[in-house]
Design a protein around this motif. Structure first.
Motif, PDB file in Angstrom:
ATOM      1  N   THR A 279      86.543  24.708  -3.145  1.00 32.19           N
ATOM      2  CA  THR A 279      85.449  24.190  -1.397  1.00 32.19           C
ATOM      3  C   THR A 279      85.377  22.377  -1.160  1.00 32.19           C
ATOM      4  O   THR A 279      85.063  22.173  -0.006  1.00 32.19           O
ATOM      5  CB  THR A 279      83.889  24.827  -1.324  1.00 32.19           C
ATOM      6  OG1 THR A 279      83.419  23.688  -2.244  1.00 32.19           O
ATOM      7  CG2 THR A 279      83.910  26.121  -2.231  1.00 32.19           C
ATOM      8  N   ASP A 280      86.920  22.211  -1.805  1.00 28.73           N
ATOM      9  CA  ASP A 280      87.149  20.608  -0.852  1.00 28.73           C
ATOM     10  C   ASP A 280      87.305  21.009   0.819  1.00 28.73           C
ATOM     11  O   ASP A 280      86.846  19.601   1.382  1.00 28.73           O
ATOM     12  CB  ASP A 280      87.810  19.637  -1.856  1.00 28.73           C
ATOM     13  CG  ASP A 280      87.060  19.206  -2.330  1.00 28.73           C
ATOM     14  OD1 ASP A 280      86.060  19.266  -3.256  1.00 28.73           O
ATOM     15  OD2 ASP A 280      87.801  19.434  -3.851  1.00 28.73           O
ATOM     16  N   CYS A 281      87.890  21.727   1.003  1.00 28.59           N
ATOM     17  CA  CYS A 281      88.391  21.876   2.417  1.00 28.59           C
ATOM     18  C   CYS A 281      87.447  22.514   3.706  1.00 28.59           C
ATOM     19  O   CYS A 281      87.710  23.038   4.688  1.00 28.59           O
ATOM     20  CB  CYS A 281      89.603  22.405   2.874  1.00 28.59           C
ATOM     21  SG  CYS A 281      90.299  20.855   1.714  1.00 28.59           S
ATOM     22  N   ASP A 282      86.467  23.200   2.980  1.00 33.92           N
ATOM     23  CA  ASP A 282      85.661  23.778   3.518  1.00 33.92           C
ATOM     24  C   ASP A 282      85.030  23.339   5.245  1.00 33.92           C
ATOM     25  O   ASP A 282      85.367  23.634   5.592  1.00 33.92           O
ATOM     26  CB  ASP A 282      84.484  24.727   2.404  1.00 33.92           C
ATOM     27  CG  ASP A 282      85.348  25.648   1.474  1.00 33.92           C
ATOM     28  OD1 ASP A 282      86.190  25.447   1.752  1.00 33.92           O
ATOM     29  OD2 ASP A 282      84.325  26.626   1.267  1.00 33.92           O
ATOM     30  N   GLU A 283      84.307  21.744   5.480  1.00 34.51           N
ATOM     31  CA  GLU A 283      83.988  21.384   5.401  1.00 34.51           C
ATOM     32  C   GLU A 283      84.850  21.339   6.872  1.00 34.51           C
ATOM     33  O   GLU A 283      83.908  21.344   8.121  1.00 34.51           O
ATOM     34  CB  GLU A 283      83.226  20.145   5.636  1.00 34.51           C
ATOM     35  CG  GLU A 283      82.532  19.395   6.796  1.00 34.51           C
ATOM     36  CD  GLU A 283      81.500  17.818   6.278  1.00 34.51           C
ATOM     37  OE1 GLU A 283      81.815  17.072   6.946  1.00 34.51           O
ATOM     38  OE2 GLU A 283      81.555  18.379   4.547  1.00 34.51           O
TER      39      GLU A 283
ATOM     40  N   SER B 233      91.061  20.107  23.623  1.00 37.01           N
ATOM     41  CA  SER B 233      91.886  18.994  22.725  1.00 37.01           C
ATOM     42  C   SER B 233      90.977  18.896  21.109  1.00 37.01           C
ATOM     43  O   SER B 233      91.600  18.454  20.267  1.00 37.01           O
ATOM     44  CB  SER B 233      91.123  18.088  23.239  1.00 37.01           C
ATOM     45  OG  SER B 233      92.414  17.175  23.736  1.00 37.01           O
ATOM     46  N   GLU B 234      89.621  18.864  21.580  1.00 39.33           N
ATOM     47  CA  GLU B 234      88.727  19.197  20.519  1.00 39.33           C
ATOM     48  C   GLU B 234      88.605  20.047  18.911  1.00 39.33           C
ATOM     49  O   GLU B 234      89.377  20.215  17.542  1.00 39.33           O
ATOM     50  CB  GLU B 234      86.931  20.048  20.601  1.00 39.33           C
ATOM     51  CG  GLU B 234      86.503  19.972  19.300  1.00 39.33           C
ATOM     52  CD  GLU B 234      85.860  18.106  18.440  1.00 39.33           C
ATOM     53  OE1 GLU B 234      85.275  18.121  17.791  1.00 39.33           O
ATOM     54  OE2 GLU B 234      86.293  17.320  19.583  1.00 39.33           O
ATOM     55  N   CYS B 235      89.482  21.207  19.676  1.00 37.38           N
ATOM     56  CA  CYS B 235      90.153  22.932  18.518  1.00 37.38           C
ATOM     57  C   CYS B 235      91.336  22.519  17.851  1.00 37.38           C
ATOM     58  O   CYS B 235      91.617  22.754  16.872  1.00 37.38           O
ATOM     59  CB  CYS B 235      90.237  23.797  19.571  1.00 37.38           C
ATOM     60  SG  CYS B 235      91.050  24.931  18.638  1.00 37.38           S
ATOM     61  N   SER B 236      91.854  21.110  18.638  1.00 42.59           N
ATOM     62  CA  SER B 236      93.550  21.022  17.725  1.00 42.59           C
ATOM     63  C   SER B 236      93.425  20.028  17.838  1.00 42.59           C
ATOM     64  O   SER B 236      93.710  20.089  15.993  1.00 42.59           O
ATOM     65  CB  SER B 236      94.431  21.010  19.015  1.00 42.59           C
ATOM     66  OG  SER B 236      95.915  20.026  18.853  1.00 42.59           O
ATOM     67  N   GLN B 237      92.323  18.977  17.701  1.00 45.54           N
ATOM     68  CA  GLN B 237      92.436  17.839  15.957  1.00 45.54           C
ATOM     69  C   GLN B 237      91.662  18.417  14.947  1.00 45.54           C
ATOM     70  O   GLN B 237      91.987  18.192  14.177  1.00 45.54           O
ATOM     71  CB  GLN B 237      91.110  16.433  17.593  1.00 45.54           C
ATOM     72  CG  GLN B 237      91.755  16.269  18.270  1.00 45.54           C
ATOM     73  CD  GLN B 237      90.420  15.287  18.788  1.00 45.54           C
ATOM     74  OE1 GLN B 237      89.880  15.303  19.105  1.00 45.54           O
ATOM     75  NE2 GLN B 237      91.218  14.078  19.964  1.00 45.54           N
ATOM     76  N   THR B 238      90.454  19.057  15.240  1.00 43.62           N
ATOM     77  CA  THR B 238      90.132  19.968  14.213  1.00 43.62           C
ATOM     78  C   THR B 238      90.771  21.047  13.210  1.00 43.62           C
ATOM     79  O   THR B 238      90.628  20.885  11.846  1.00 43.62           O
ATOM     80  CB  THR B 238      88.630  20.970  14.318  1.00 43.62           C
ATOM     81  OG1 THR B 238      88.404  21.570  15.601  1.00 43.62           O
ATOM     82  CG2 THR B 238      87.500  19.484  15.072  1.00 43.62           C
ATOM     83  N   ALA B 239      92.087  21.168  14.135  1.00 43.85           N
ATOM     84  CA  ALA B 239      92.446  22.516  13.150  1.00 43.85           C
ATOM     85  C   ALA B 239      93.358  21.100  12.207  1.00 43.85           C
ATOM     86  O   ALA B 239      94.190  21.903  11.147  1.00 43.85           O
ATOM     87  CB  ALA B 239      93.712  23.011  14.170  1.00 43.85           C
TER      88      ALA B 239
END
Length: 192
Positions: free
Chosen positions: A164-168, A128-134
């Motif tokens: 680099t705005d989406c790097d985090e 779930s965490e992996c899916s949410q962060t993706a």
């Protein structure tokens, strides 16, 4: 006692001895047969348990693998979106590439549902965490794409525009993926 009586008693004793010996041997044979049958049933039950465990492990492995493939598909689609060309002349291609990951999020959520069903809980939580962060990573790209569309001077690719705005978000997504893989491996190795 006569010789005949002695012979009859001796013969009767021999017959009784043979019958009792046969009876005892028969009872021992029955008991041994039951013990062997019980042992065989236990071996077969253990074998069935092992087969069920192996089948369940294979089902989980397939669910985890399908989920990871969906995560990878989303990342690849996001990478393609980041390479989307900016500018009025490329507007149609830009929209196509930027919107393409949306379908991948739908597939990812379906695969996540299967992982949640198969468990165990630690793996489902990490999935779930992996899916949410993706999905958050894709949302960040989508947000930056909307900003890029409003900038009439933007040129090159979306990646060049956002820098680099989406790097985090990308780093968080990769870390969540690594955590999922770790938990999935532990579950498949029997550490559950």
């Amino acid at each position: 006692m006569s010789v005949t009586s002695v012979a009859l008693v001796s013969a009767g004793g021999a017959v009784l001895g043979a019958i009792s010996g046969g009876l005892i041997t028969g009872l021992i044979t029955i008991r041994n047969t039951r013990i062997q049958a019980q042992s065989q049933r236990e071996i077969e039950e253990a074998s069935r348990r092992d087969q069920r465990r192996d089948q369940h492990r294979e089902i989980r492995r397939a669910a985890y693998t399908d989920f990871l493939h969906s995560v990878t598909d989303l990342y690849e689609s996001c990478r393609n979106a980041l390479n989307a060309p900016l500018g009025a002349a490329n507007a149609e291609r830009f929209h196509e590439l930027v919107r393409a990951p949306a379908e991948k999020t739908y597939t990812l959520n379906r695969k996540l549902t299967v992982v949640r069903m198969e468990g165990p809980m630690r793996v489902a939580q990490n999935a779930s965490e992996c899916s949410q962060t993706a999905i958050l990573y894709y949302s960040a790209i989508l947000g930056m794409a909307e900003v890029a569309e409003l900038d009439s001077d933007a040129s090159g690719s979306l990646l060049r525009f956002i820098g680099t705005d989406c790097d985090e978000e990308a780093i968080a997504a990769r870390q969540a993926e690594i955590a999922f893989v770790h938990e999935a491996r532990a579950a498949l190795d029997g550490d559950w």
